[in-house]
Every structure is written in C-alpha cells, then in structure tokens.
Design an enzyme around this catalytic site. Structure first.
Site, PDB file in Angstrom:
ATOM      1  N   ASP A 188     -48.675  36.599  29.905  1.00  0.00           N
ATOM      2  CA  ASP A 188     -49.149  36.230  28.574  1.00  0.00           C
ATOM      3  C   ASP A 188     -50.442  36.987  28.328  1.00  0.00           C
ATOM      4  O   ASP A 188     -51.510  36.605  28.808  1.00  0.00           O
ATOM      5  CB  ASP A 188     -49.363  34.714  28.499  1.00  0.00           C
ATOM      6  CG  ASP A 188     -49.862  34.288  27.128  1.00  0.00           C
ATOM      7  OD1 ASP A 188     -50.085  35.171  26.272  1.00  0.00           O
ATOM      8  OD2 ASP A 188     -50.027  33.068  26.906  1.00  0.00           O
TER       9      ASP A 188
ATOM     10  N   TYR B 143     -53.532  28.651  28.954  1.00  0.00           N
ATOM     11  CA  TYR B 143     -53.067  28.121  27.672  1.00  0.00           C
ATOM     12  C   TYR B 143     -52.091  29.133  27.091  1.00  0.00           C
ATOM     13  O   TYR B 143     -52.409  30.320  26.998  1.00  0.00           O
ATOM     14  CB  TYR B 143     -54.259  27.922  26.724  1.00  0.00           C
ATOM     15  CG  TYR B 143     -53.868  27.443  25.351  1.00  0.00           C
ATOM     16  CD1 TYR B 143     -53.474  26.123  25.147  1.00  0.00           C
ATOM     17  CD2 TYR B 143     -53.903  28.303  24.258  1.00  0.00           C
ATOM     18  CE1 TYR B 143     -53.115  25.684  23.876  1.00  0.00           C
ATOM     19  CE2 TYR B 143     -53.550  27.858  22.991  1.00  0.00           C
ATOM     20  CZ  TYR B 143     -53.160  26.553  22.800  1.00  0.00           C
ATOM     21  OH  TYR B 143     -52.806  26.115  21.547  1.00  0.00           O
TER      22      TYR B 143
ATOM     23  N   LYS C  74     -53.082  38.184  18.856  1.00  0.00           N
ATOM     24  CA  LYS C  74     -54.500  38.417  18.528  1.00  0.00           C
ATOM     25  C   LYS C  74     -54.777  39.848  18.054  1.00  0.00           C
ATOM     26  O   LYS C  74     -54.517  40.177  16.907  1.00  0.00           O
ATOM     27  CB  LYS C  74     -55.379  38.016  19.705  1.00  0.00           C
ATOM     28  CG  LYS C  74     -55.121  36.529  20.078  1.00  0.00           C
ATOM     29  CD  LYS C  74     -56.303  35.805  20.599  1.00  0.00           C
ATOM     30  CE  LYS C  74     -55.923  34.409  21.049  1.00  0.00           C
ATOM     31  NZ  LYS C  74     -56.792  33.360  20.683  1.00  0.00           N
TER      32      LYS C  74
HETATM   33  N1  PMP Z   1     -51.501  32.591  24.776  1.00  0.00           N
HETATM   34  C1  PMP Z   1     -52.811  32.780  24.999  1.00  0.00           C
HETATM   35  C2  PMP Z   1     -53.234  33.440  26.278  1.00  0.00           C
HETATM   36  C3  PMP Z   1     -53.757  32.382  24.056  1.00  0.00           C
HETATM   37  O1  PMP Z   1     -55.059  32.565  24.319  1.00  0.00           O
HETATM   38  C4  PMP Z   1     -53.318  31.770  22.876  1.00  0.00           C
HETATM   39  C5  PMP Z   1     -54.296  31.302  21.807  1.00  0.00           C
HETATM   40  N2  PMP Z   1     -55.605  31.219  22.122  1.00  0.00           N
HETATM   41  C6  PMP Z   1     -51.950  31.588  22.686  1.00  0.00           C
HETATM   42  C7  PMP Z   1     -51.056  32.011  23.646  1.00  0.00           C
HETATM   43  C8  PMP Z   1     -51.433  30.953  21.433  1.00  0.00           C
HETATM   44  O2  PMP Z   1     -51.643  31.819  20.365  1.00  0.00           O
HETATM   45  P1  PMP Z   1     -51.667  31.277  18.849  1.00  0.00           P
HETATM   46  O3  PMP Z   1     -52.920  30.479  18.705  1.00  0.00           O
HETATM   47  O4  PMP Z   1     -51.662  32.538  18.043  1.00  0.00           O
HETATM   48  O5  PMP Z   1     -50.440  30.475  18.653  1.00  0.00           O
END
Ligand code: PMP
Length: 427
Positions: A236, A141, A264
């Site tokens: 990511d 994701y 995060k």
């Molecule tokens: N990349 C990863 C690996 C994530 O886990 C998340 C959110 N859980 C995102 C991108 C998207 O981040 P956000 O919810 O801050 O938009």
C-alpha cells in the site's frame, strides 16, 4: 492569534456534520482553523492567519498548494467537460505512466480513493488465490473499509477506534493482525494458516502511526516468504508512492510486490487512486474476469489531468526535485534533533525522503506499540504551540509530516524558530 471566525464556523459545523468535519483527522481541540485559501507552502484561514503547512492535505501536495501548472491543466480540462462515462485517452496515458514508473505493475485500474484501491486490491487477491484470509500489520492504515479497520492507525487510533464499531465479526475474522517489523511472528502465522492466506497487505514504510521505517531485510523477508507460499503481497503505497521517490518504496528498497495501491500524489490533490500489478491477477478483473469492481466517477478527466501534470513535473525534474526535498527535510530534522538534545527532551525523530515525525518517547519507535506509548498530551501541546507560531503539522502523534517543493529555506528557518518555542513549552 485571533480565531473567532474559525471558532464560530466550528460551532455551526458541529450541529450539521458529525464532529464538525468531513474526515475525523481534521478535528482537534479546542477547534480546527477553517481554511480560506492556500498557495505554495502556506495555508490561510478565515481569520487572516497564515500557517507554513507540513500536513499538505495528508500527503498529496508534493508540489505545494495551487501549483500554477497543475491548476492551469485542470482549468483547461474544465472547459471540455468533467466526466463522460466513456473511456478517454488521458486514462491510457495515466496507466502508461504508472506502469513505466512501477515495474511491478503490468496493468492498473483507476479508482477514486486509497480506500477503494486497497479494498479492490484485497478482493483481487482473494479472487485470484481463492483464499479468504489476509494479514495486515498493527498501525498500518489502509482506508476506512471493513476488511482492514482492525488495529488501524491514523484517525482510527487518534480517536480511540482502531477497531471500528459496525463491522461484522464475520468479516474481520478473516483479517489477521500482526506487529510490524517482526518477521518471526509473520512466518509462524503463515505456517499456522497454510494455504489459507490470500494476501499480506503492508505500508512498506508506515505513515499512519507516526512515521515508522522497516528494519533491515524485513521487507525482503516478507517478499521471500509470501512468494514461497503463493500469497499475494500488496504494497500500500498510497502515501509512499511518488513520495519516497518516483518509484515509491518498492523502488527504494528494491522489492517487487504482486499488487500495489497508489493514491494521494498521483491525483495531484484531486480524488484519484489506483491498484494494479501482475497481469495474471489483473486480467481477472471485470469485464474480462469474474472479480467485480466498478465506479461511476473513476478515471474522471479532471483528477487524471491534475495527477498526470503533477507526475510529469516530478519526472521532468526527478533528480533535482527529490534531492532538494530530501535536503530540506534533513535540514529541518537535524535542526529538530539538535533542539531536542540541547533541551534534554525525551523525544525521537524518524525520517525518510521528505517525510518525518517527532515521537514523544525516549525509546526508538519501531512499531505501533512503541508509538502508542508516546506522551500524546505533550504532542498536543507541541502542536498547538507550533500553530500559535504559524506552523501547521498534522494534529496527531499518529500521522506524518510532509515537505513540498514549495517549502523554502526561509520556511525551514521560521519553522525551526517555532519548534524552539514549542519544545520550550513541553520541557
Ligand atoms: N492507504 C494509506 C497508506 C493511507 O495513508 C490512506 C489515507 N491516509 C489510505 C490508504 C486511504 O486513502 P483515502 O483516504 O484516499 O481513502
């Protein structure tokens, strides 16, 4: 457990907010508890119940809730204003801190969310390579934007919409989706699309389809083939950054991606993320280059100070903090595995550093297909029974549990008692 106030708030919320929540992952049946406040390892709800928290806002709170130093830094900054529309020294300090810890990142741009970070990293890769196609992996994701909502994990899978409605097929025709942990299929696909792939984007450790680890040499082989073919490798690390260690998964596995996204933990619980990497790519971002990206609130001093304070605490206590987190996670995971074995339950546990997840499946989980084959009903019953015994885990098989520095030995013991009861329920 009394949940009347939460139940009533949820009824009201559902009339005003789609599904009653501002992010789908927060919804679960019969109703989610509504939090009134949180401190350390615990959440407190509007019915005066408490929960030992292993969701930790889906990852950011590595120091636990309301860490005194982080809160004080935010309060201090509040008195100086919250946003200026001009650059600040704090932003430079943040960029300096990140580029020191992440050797693959010569430069970085601050944004507000992980979604923005991956969207702009992909745009940067496309702009730089002048190619359109990207490759992502099933169950990873990367946020809720159009390029990547294809076979996406997390809430997109939990709620049965891994390919969202509303995304033009013209957009996703350029997104190739492959199974994780399968280097042969990736190699074939790259060969079949010679000189057309701009980027490969990957969660080096998947935290959005439960927790799934890369098999030996998998990430190294991805690095090798992307380098040979002039494809931008994007790690990511929105979850794994500062979580697997200060330098994230790339430091742990010894791999240097071309671009990285962080989020995060780097915002200390406030909205903050970044993308960055090699200067020859980043120097093409506006205003010095023709790849456009902008945001009114990016780099706001409140988020940046919360993030910097958090990262500095991690830097100061590095060895001790990460060793202790790992030790506590191992205690919990070993206890969980023993209980699973004693009771003869068909379940697996994956873990790394301070992350773990139980999978309701008798086979080891190495990819999204395996995760999808888990018994989701059993997971739900397990999660609800934990909740009845004051333990909150992310309410989905397709998420990951996190520990923080504020989880104590007593927390772990109480959690194992709750797990014992919850596993009896699904035996
Ligand atoms: N990349 C990863 C690996 C994530 O886990 C998340 C959110 N859980 C995102 C991108 C998207 O981040 P956000 O919810 O801050 O938009």
């Amino acid at each position: 457990m009394n949940g009347l106030n939460s139940k009533n708030l949820f009824e009201k919320a559902k009339k005003l907010i789609p599904g009653g929540v501002n992010s789908p992952v927060r919804a679960f049946s019969p109703y989610p508890f509504f939090t009134s406040h949180a401190i350390g390892s615990k959440l407190y709800d509007v019915d005066d119940n408490f929960y030992i928290d292993y969701c930790l806002a889906y990852g950011p709170l590595i120091l636990g809730h309301a860490h005194p130093k982080v809160m004080a830094s935010v309060q201090n900054q509040l008195s100086k204003g919250v946003i200026y529309g001009t650059p600040t020294e704090l932003e430079v300090k943040m960029a300096e801190t990140i580029t020191k810890l992440y050797k693959s990142m010569d430069m970085t741009r601050l944004v507000n969310s992980g979604t923005e970070a991956t969207m702009h990293a992909i745009r940067a890769a496309r702009g730089y390579t002048k190619r359109d196609k990207i490759i992502k992996f099933e169950g990873c994701y990367h946020g809720a934007h159009d390029y990547v909502l294809v076979k996406a994990g997390s809430g997109a899978t939990t709620f049965g919409a891994p390919n969202s409605l509303g995304i033009p097929s013209d957009t996703t025709k350029n997104t190739i989706v492959l199974p994780y942990n399968n280097i042969d299929l990736l190699t074939d696909e790259i060969k079949n699309n010679k000189d057309e792939i701009a980027a490969v984007i990957i969660e080096p450790v998947i935290g959005n389809a439960g927790l799934i680890l890369p098999e030996k040499d998998y990430l190294h082989n991805i690095r090798k083939i992307t380098e040979e073919e002039g494809i931008i490798l994007i790690f990511d690390e929105v979850i794994t950054g500062f979580r697997i260690g200060l330098g994230g998964a790339q430091e742990f596995y010894g791999i240097s991606p071309d671009l990285t996204t962080l989020g995060k933990i780097m915002g200390g619980g406030l909205p903050l993320a970044c993308y960055g990497g090699k200067k020859e790519i980043m120097n093409n971002i506006s205003p010095i280059g023709k790849i456009y990206q902008a945001s009114t609130l990016s780099g706001n001093p409140i988020s940046v100070i919360a993030g910097l304070t958090t990262i500095n605490i991690l830097i100061d206590g590095e060895r001790i903090i990460y060793d202790k987190l790992k030790e506590n996670c191992s205690k919990l995971v070993n206890g969980l595995k023993d209980l699973i074995e004693d009771k003869g339950i068909s379940a697996q546990v994956n873990s790394i550093a301070s992350m773990y997840q139980i999978f309701m499946n008798k086979e080891p989980i190495i990819d999204y297909t395996g995760a999808q084959q888990c018994d989701k009903k059993k997971f739900y019953e397990y999660q609800i029974e934990l909740l009845n015994n004051n333990v909150f885990i992310p309410p989905s098989q397709f998420e990951t549990c996190f520990l923080s520095t504020s989880h104590s030995g007593d927390d772990i013991q109480s959690t194992l008692k709750a797990i014992d009861i919850a596993l009896n329920r699904i035996k």
